[in-house]
Motif scaffolding. Structure first.
Motif, PDB file in Angstrom:
ATOM      1  N   THR A 187       0.841  -1.192   0.000  1.00  0.00           N
ATOM      2  CA  THR A 187       0.000   0.000   0.000  1.00  0.00           C
ATOM      3  C   THR A 187       0.878   1.245   0.000  1.00  0.00           C
ATOM      4  O   THR A 187       2.102   1.152   0.125  1.00  0.00           O
ATOM      5  N   GLY A 188       0.241   2.403  -0.099  1.00  0.00           N
ATOM      6  CA  GLY A 188       0.982   3.657  -0.098  1.00  0.00           C
ATOM      7  C   GLY A 188       1.720   3.900   1.199  1.00  0.00           C
ATOM      8  O   GLY A 188       2.792   4.502   1.215  1.00  0.00           O
ATOM      9  N   ALA A 189       1.162   3.421   2.307  1.00  0.00           N
ATOM     10  CA  ALA A 189       1.781   3.602   3.620  1.00  0.00           C
ATOM     11  C   ALA A 189       2.861   2.562   3.889  1.00  0.00           C
ATOM     12  O   ALA A 189       3.506   2.591   4.930  1.00  0.00           O
ATOM     13  N   GLY A 190       3.033   1.615   2.965  1.00  0.00           N
ATOM     14  CA  GLY A 190       4.055   0.591   3.147  1.00  0.00           C
ATOM     15  C   GLY A 190       3.559  -0.686   3.791  1.00  0.00           C
ATOM     16  O   GLY A 190       4.339  -1.585   4.063  1.00  0.00           O
ATOM     17  N   ASN A 191       2.257  -0.754   4.055  1.00  0.00           N
ATOM     18  CA  ASN A 191       1.698  -1.995   4.597  1.00  0.00           C
ATOM     19  C   ASN A 191       1.512  -2.997   3.462  1.00  0.00           C
ATOM     20  O   ASN A 191       1.589  -2.654   2.295  1.00  0.00           O
ATOM     21  N   LEU A 192       1.230  -4.235   3.827  1.00  0.00           N
ATOM     22  CA  LEU A 192       1.007  -5.271   2.827  1.00  0.00           C
ATOM     23  C   LEU A 192      -0.450  -5.673   2.845  1.00  0.00           C
ATOM     24  O   LEU A 192      -1.001  -6.008   3.888  1.00  0.00           O
ATOM     25  N   LYS A 193      -1.084  -5.629   1.681  1.00  0.00           N
ATOM     26  CA  LYS A 193      -2.495  -5.962   1.549  1.00  0.00           C
ATOM     27  C   LYS A 193      -2.631  -7.361   0.981  1.00  0.00           C
ATOM     28  O   LYS A 193      -1.913  -7.733   0.055  1.00  0.00           O
ATOM     29  N   ARG A 194      -3.537  -8.150   1.548  1.00  0.00           N
ATOM     30  CA  ARG A 194      -3.723  -9.532   1.107  1.00  0.00           C
ATOM     31  C   ARG A 194      -5.204  -9.851   1.075  1.00  0.00           C
ATOM     32  O   ARG A 194      -6.010  -9.154   1.681  1.00  0.00           O
TER      33      ARG A 194
END
Length: 64
Positions: free
Chosen positions: A17-24
């Motif tokens: 994501t834009g914030a650097g998190n990982l989306k699954r």
């Protein structure tokens, strides 16, 4: 020592994501779907973030 390769199987299943998190995407969606309630299937459709406890392990497989 050679470079580490990105695990392509994981890279296809996860987006940054834009914030650097990982989306699954959620598990338990495709197999034996008729016996699951409509509410359960509806909630499983939404994507969620990788938990903090798994982030370090997943990021090593992605090799940013």
């Amino acid at each position: 020592m050679p470079k580490m390769k990105t695990k392509k199987a994981l890279a296809k299943r996860v987006r940054v994501t834009g914030a650097g998190n990982l989306k699954r995407h959620s598990a338990y969606t495709s197999h034996l779907a008729p016996r699951k309630t409509t509410k359960q299937k509806r909630h499983l459709r939404k994507a969620s973030l990788v938990s903090k406890s798994d982030m370090k392990r997943v990021e090593t497989l992605l090799v940013k």
